[in-house]
Design a protein around this motif. Structure first.
Motif, short mmCIF file in Angstrom:
data_model
loop_
_atom_site.label_atom_id
_atom_site.label_comp_id
_atom_site.label_asym_id
_atom_site.label_seq_id
_atom_site.Cartn_x
_atom_site.Cartn_y
_atom_site.Cartn_z
N GLY A 397 -7.30 -3.71 -13.85
CA GLY A 397 -5.69 -3.53 -13.78
C GLY A 397 -5.33 -2.71 -12.73
O GLY A 397 -5.93 -1.74 -12.51
N ALA A 398 -4.21 -3.00 -12.31
CA ALA A 398 -3.47 -2.17 -11.23
C ALA A 398 -2.30 -1.59 -11.95
O ALA A 398 -1.54 -1.99 -12.56
N LYS A 399 -2.55 -0.02 -11.74
CA LYS A 399 -1.50 0.69 -12.26
C LYS A 399 -0.54 1.59 -11.01
O LYS A 399 0.53 1.93 -11.27
N TYR A 400 -1.36 1.49 -9.79
CA TYR A 400 -0.66 2.27 -8.68
C TYR A 400 -0.93 1.30 -7.51
O TYR A 400 -1.93 0.46 -7.53
N LEU A 401 -0.28 1.76 -6.46
CA LEU A 401 -0.44 0.92 -5.24
C LEU A 401 -0.25 1.86 -4.09
O LEU A 401 0.23 2.98 -4.11
N SER A 402 -1.03 1.70 -2.97
CA SER A 402 -0.90 2.51 -1.78
C SER A 402 -0.48 1.69 -0.70
O SER A 402 -0.49 0.26 -0.58
N SER A 403 0.39 2.35 0.27
CA SER A 403 0.98 1.66 1.27
C SER A 403 0.81 2.44 2.46
O SER A 403 0.78 3.68 2.57
N ILE A 404 0.49 1.70 3.59
CA ILE A 404 0.36 2.21 4.75
C ILE A 404 1.36 1.44 5.96
O ILE A 404 1.23 0.46 5.96
N ILE A 405 2.11 2.28 6.47
CA ILE A 405 3.42 1.82 7.35
C ILE A 405 3.20 2.36 8.66
O ILE A 405 2.96 3.62 8.71
N ARG A 406 2.82 1.45 9.78
CA ARG A 406 2.56 1.83 11.26
C ARG A 406 3.94 1.79 11.76
O ARG A 406 4.48 0.63 11.80
N ASP A 407 4.33 2.69 12.69
CA ASP A 407 5.34 2.59 13.63
C ASP A 407 5.17 1.73 14.73
O ASP A 407 4.07 1.96 15.51
N MET A 408 5.82 0.64 14.79
CA MET A 408 5.41 -0.48 15.69
C MET A 408 6.26 -0.53 17.18
O MET A 408 6.36 -1.54 17.96
N SER A 409 7.23 0.55 17.25
CA SER A 409 8.24 0.68 18.20
C SER A 409 7.66 0.63 19.44
O SER A 409 8.05 -0.09 20.50
N GLU A 410 6.32 1.41 19.62
CA GLU A 410 5.80 1.55 20.89
C GLU A 410 5.09 0.20 21.40
O GLU A 410 5.33 -0.30 22.67
N ARG A 411 4.63 -0.33 20.17
CA ARG A 411 4.15 -1.80 20.70
C ARG A 411 5.04 -2.75 21.04
O ARG A 411 4.96 -3.75 22.17
#
Length: 789
Positions: A397-411
């Protein structure tokens, strides 16, 4: 671990004093036997009708221990009620019977009889006066453990042995349970003396330390500690012996037999007995937990140092953790609790909807990836890519989630820049085609005129001048392309020498004068009143100012004004070119020194260009340690370019002036061979050289050229490099090997003009290298100097 010798000595002293008191009460064995015999005879055999005797008899019968008396032949003389309870034999059955047959197992009887005989013979006690544990037998036949204490008595001249026996079945069971608990415990257990010696260890501790019982028991516990952790236990031991604590807990490293470190969580307690004091240590192996903690700390440090926005949140989207980069990205103070952050306020509405869709998909599929956006601390929308990962428990079962956000402004900016660069490249290629076709049109027309047989000298000269001028223009375009290539690849070498800019300014004006004259523009020159010395390459510096003047002429209307001047400052020399032309827009101004950037063409621009002049200027100026800037108030308001160079103190040796046009006077006639697979190029060059009085032969393959060289022995050979059957480098080497050709002059005539091409030509034996189209003035002058020798 400290030694507590004082306490051990005190316990020993107390034991010695008790033994002294016991010996004082019973000064001799004879006295002890006589007194005991009297008491036994009085209380057991005679049994007078005294209240005290009756009490004594009842006390013995009901005592916890069974009392039995035997003579030297092991015949039972006394058998108390408790003995009947223990062994099942009544006094009537027991008294007069051999003790060995009543309570001693058959396997032990011989040992009992042998021991009795030996004692009666030697009188050396092995059992008398000691407390022993033996196996006894019940009337029913089952065996059980008893504790035995034997005393020797003398009654009416007979030797009598009195024994106190106690059933220790229950205590042995408890002891066995305790021993099993000790030996089979899931944690390591050790008994440690006050001086730190291991007295007893269980199997689990042996496994933890990777050593056997014999390798541990009897050795100081410190010998198994990690060298850096020796002494950590002292404070805890002191607290226990001082009574300030009943137990202590601490963590300490030990070393396995293999040399590996092992972390133990030690719980220490103190046990006090009559015989002395010792420590009980419970050891729990926490090595894996330590490693896990270290890995977790390392992972936390990596996550916190990550340049990406990393967060953990619940299935409902409530934040639990945000790393440093994430907080900086969206403007969350480091001290603010992540759970107090309204996550919906950090996303644009459309991105927040995608975020919630991503949560649902991650819970179902495990992960989700998508393009989103967040608000920066300044409230600006930042384009991002986001990954959401479901963190599942062992049940799935899933109780928590992880998120990775990358700034794509430079790209995104890089992609935009690439698209813009691609657009500029396409525009440049279109412009290059246009600029190259422009001179081809008059050249083609002039060539057709020259082919007419009815041509007066004036038209002939005019057509020839058109071809020369347009060919020179094409050469300039190609040279600009080659210069940009060499500069961007770092292949341009700058020869530094003292240069005075006022004199250099005149050479630059001379190169740009023709365009300025055609467009009928006014040129104002403002020289500095004092010498303006810099360290640089005169040819390249002339190119810089000439390019700026040409650029000003192209973007200034006819009859416009161009101002060029020199200013001498304390540490710099400034050269400026100012015009009142079309100006530069604010959008274009930051990019004017980039490759392929041009302002829009206007109908009044008589000359084109490739947009390479200003990038060339910037590269050359920076190679000299200088800088160049562009200024304009906008379109239609003119522009100004300012170049700054480090100022050089006035040199001791005057500047060597730049060379003018090469001499073209006729000299001695030379025998010349031309080898070029382009028949037109070979033919026109042959005609030119013959007009100057030279004898010329030509060939269009390397083998034909080699044959002519062997037959004619020419003084000069002009060799193309890109020949079809053999390259010009190999042809040059073979010509040099011919008899009598060692002193001939070899000139490479080729379209390859990079620095490495020149080096390759000289290495192959060429004396000179000339790039097509050949500077005929320089060639004729070179041949003239050779013919005059």
């Amino acid at each position: 671990m400290r030694k507590h010798c004082g306490k051990v000595e005190a316990a020993q002293h107390l034991s010695d004093r008790r033994e002294d008191q016991r010996q004082t009460r019973l000064p001799s064995s004879g006295q002890r036997r006589a007194g005991a015999a009297t008491r036994l005879a009085t209380s057991v055999f005679q049994m007078p009708s005294l209240t005290s005797s009756q009490i004594a008899a009842q006390a013995i019968d009901n005592a916890l221990d069974a009392f039995v008396a035997i003579d030297a032949s092991s015949t039972v003389l006394v058998w108390t009620k408790r003995a009947q309870d223990f062994f099942g034999w009544s006094p009537e059955e027991a008294i007069g019977s051999p003790l060995t047959e009543l309570i001693i197992p058959e396997r032990l009887r011989k040992a009992h009889d042998d021991g009795m005989k030996q004692y009666l013979q030697t009188r050396e006690p092995s059992v008398i006066g000691r407390r022993l544990e033996i196996a006894a037998k019940h009337k029913s036949g089952h065996e059980f453990p008893v504790e035995l204490s034997v005393t020797e008595l003398e009654v009416e001249g007979r030797i009598v042995f009195s024994a106190a026996l106690r059933d220790i079945t229950a205590s042995k069971l408890v002891e066995a349970q305790l021993r099993a608990t000790f030996d089979q415990a899931a944690v390591g257990i050790a008994h440690i003396s006050a001086d730190g010696t291991l007295l007893r260890v269980n199997q689990k501790l042996c496994e933890i330390l990777g050593r056997s019982q014999s390798e541990l028991v009897g050795f100081p516990i410190r010998s198994f500690m990690h060298s850096d952790d020796v002494g950590l236990e002292e404070q805890h031991v002191d607290e226990l012996f001082a009574g300030r604590a009943t137990s202590t807990v601490h963590e300490q490293r030990f070393v396995r037999a293999t040399g590996e470190d092992v972390w133990l969580k030690l719980t220490l307690s103190l046990l006090r007995e009559v015989s002395g004091e010792y420590l009980i240590s419970i050891a729990e192996d926490i090595t894996e937990a330590k490693h896990t903690k270290k890995r977790a700390e390392l992972l936390a440090a990596i996550i916190d140092a990550s340049p990406d926005f990393v967060s953990f949140f619940t299935l409902e989207g409530e934040l639990q953790y945000i790393n440093r980069a994430g907080r900086e990205m969206v403007g969350i103070p480091l001290e603010q609790d992540a759970r107090d952050v309204p996550i919906d306020k950090k996303y644009p509405p459309w991105a927040f909807e995608r975020f919630h869709e991503g949560i649902k998909m991650a819970v179902e599929a495990g992960t989700w990836r998508g393009e989103t956006a967040v608000y920066s601390a300044a409230g600006e929308e930042i384009p991002t890519s986001q990954v959401i990962i479901a963190l599942r428990d062992p049940d799935g079962g899933a109780k928590y989630l992880s998120s990775i956000i990358r700034d794509m402004s430079e790209r995104h900016n890089a992609e935009r820049a690439l698209r813009e660069a691609d657009r500029r490249k396409d525009a440049f290629l279109a412009m290059l085609a246009h600029e190259l076709r422009n001179p081809l049109a008059p050249i083609t027309t002039a060539a057709q005129i020259l082919s007419s047989r009815q041509l007066d000298p004036t038209r002939l000269a005019h057509a020839s001048e058109i071809i020369r001028r347009q060919a020179a223009h094409m050469t300039e375009l190609i040279d600009d392309l080659l210069d940009v290539s060499r500069l961007t690849r770092g292949l341009i070498h700058i020869d530094r020498s003292p240069v005075e800019f006022n004199s250099l300014l005149q050479d630059s004006i001379e190169q740009a004068r023709n365009l300025i004259k055609i467009r009928r523009q006014d040129l104002v020159v403002q020289s500095s009143p004092e010498p303006a010395w810099v360290a640089g390459d005169r040819t390249r510096l002339v190119q810089v100012i000439a390019n700026l003047l040409n650029n000003a002429a192209k973007y200034t209307a006819e009859s416009g004004t161009i101002v060029v001047g020199v200013k001498v400052l304390v540490s710099h020399v400034c050269v400026f070119v100012r015009d009142n032309g079309s100006g530069i827009s604010g959008e274009l101004l930051p990019h004017v020194f980039e490759l392929f950037v041009q302002a829009n063409r206007t109908p009044d621009r008589a000359q084109g260009g490739l947009g390479l002049g200003l990038p060339l200027v910037k590269h050359v100026v920076e190679l000299h340690g200088g800088s160049v800037t562009a200024q304009s108030e906008g379109e239609g308001k003119g522009s100004e370019f300012v170049v700054r160079f480090p100022r050089l103190p006035r040199p001791a040796v005057p500047e060597i002036p730049g060379g003018g046009a090469l001499a073209v006077d006729s000299g001695g006639a030379l025998n010349i061979t031309i080898v070029d697979d382009n028949a037109d190029a070979a033919h026109t060059l042959t005609m030119l050289l013959e007009l100057h009085g030279h004898k010329v032969s030509s060939a269009h393959t390397a083998h034909d050229g080699l044959a002519q060289a062997e037959a004619l022995r020419p003084r000069v050979l002009l060799l193309d490099i890109g020949l079809p059957d053999m390259d010009g480098y190999e042809l040059a080497r073979r010509v040099r090997a011919l008899p009598g050709m060692a002193d001939s002059m070899l000139i490479a005539v080729t379209g390859y003009g990079q620095a490495e091409d020149i080096e390759a030509a000289l290495a192959a034996g060429f004396d000179f290298h000339m790039t097509k189209p050949v500077d005929t003035t320089r060639l004729i002058s070179l041949l003239h100097s050779l013919g005059s020798c």
